[in-house]
Scaffold this motif. Structure first.
Motif, mmCIF file in Angstrom:
data_model
loop_
_atom_site.group_PDB
_atom_site.id
_atom_site.type_symbol
_atom_site.label_atom_id
_atom_site.label_comp_id
_atom_site.label_asym_id
_atom_site.label_seq_id
_atom_site.Cartn_x
_atom_site.Cartn_y
_atom_site.Cartn_z
ATOM 1 N N LYS A 1 0.762 -1.386 -0.024
ATOM 2 C CA LYS A 1 -0.128 -0.037 -0.165
ATOM 3 C C LYS A 1 0.812 1.210 -0.033
ATOM 4 N N LYS A 2 0.443 2.058 -0.547
ATOM 5 C CA LYS A 2 1.120 3.388 -0.743
ATOM 6 C C LYS A 2 1.409 4.252 0.548
ATOM 7 N N TYR A 3 2.470 4.521 0.908
ATOM 8 C CA TYR A 3 2.562 5.277 2.427
ATOM 9 C C TYR A 3 2.056 6.641 2.140
ATOM 10 N N GLY A 4 1.356 7.375 2.842
ATOM 11 C CA GLY A 4 0.887 8.584 2.682
ATOM 12 C C GLY A 4 1.883 9.860 2.902
ATOM 13 N N ARG B 1 4.725 14.673 5.698
ATOM 14 C CA ARG B 1 5.320 15.504 5.722
ATOM 15 C C ARG B 1 6.197 15.678 4.530
ATOM 16 N N GLY B 2 5.997 14.738 3.662
ATOM 17 C CA GLY B 2 6.672 14.873 2.441
ATOM 18 C C GLY B 2 8.337 14.606 2.114
ATOM 19 N N ASN B 3 8.878 14.171 3.462
ATOM 20 C CA ASN B 3 10.486 13.689 3.126
ATOM 21 C C ASN B 3 10.595 12.615 3.619
ATOM 22 N N SER B 4 9.580 11.501 3.597
ATOM 23 C CA SER B 4 9.998 10.112 4.026
ATOM 24 C C SER B 4 10.687 9.586 2.902
ATOM 25 N N GLN B 5 11.479 8.367 3.317
ATOM 26 C CA GLN B 5 12.078 7.535 2.210
ATOM 27 C C GLN B 5 11.270 6.297 1.773
ATOM 28 N N ALA C 1 -1.647 5.512 9.134
ATOM 29 C CA ALA C 1 -1.926 7.029 9.316
ATOM 30 C C ALA C 1 -1.107 7.730 8.191
ATOM 31 N N GLY C 2 -0.105 7.208 7.753
ATOM 32 C CA GLY C 2 0.729 7.977 6.886
ATOM 33 C C GLY C 2 1.634 9.044 7.226
#
Length: 101
Positions: free
Chosen positions: A29-32, A35-39, A81-82
């Motif tokens: 499943k796609k991770y949410g 914050r936009g900075n996750s690997q 929660a993403g």
């Protein structure tokens, strides 16, 4: 390795797609990435484990045996929660994975 195409339909005339690697036999499943900075790109959950797919195609699997049930359950919650999963892994279970591919 199979690939899954996710399509962002926000603008019908400007559709963008992102290809996420899919490990054979696992439904990632796609991770949410709140914050936009996750690997982290995607994840797969089983009863007693969580697999995390990172940018670059590396996958880590954390199990009750390798990381502990409490950590794995917390990671499952954060994944769904993403938000916060990458940071949690770095602080708590960094090298406690069972399998790396």
């Amino acid at each position: 390795m199979l690939y899954l195409c996710l399509v962002n339909n926000e603008k019908k005339d400007n559709r963008q797609s992102r290809w996420l690697p899919q490990k054979k036999g696992k439904k990632m499943k796609k991770y949410g990435n709140g914050r936009g900075n996750s690997q982290i790109l995607s994840y797969a959950i089983t009863d007693n484990s969580i697999s995390i797919l990172l940018r670059g195609g590396v996958e880590y699997t954390y199990t009750y045996t390798s990381a502990g049930a409490e950590h794995v359950e917390r990671m499952k919650s954060l994944a769904q929660a993403g938000y916060g999963l990458d940071e949690y892994i770095q602080r708590n279970v960094r090298s406690k994975y069972s399998i790396s591919t």
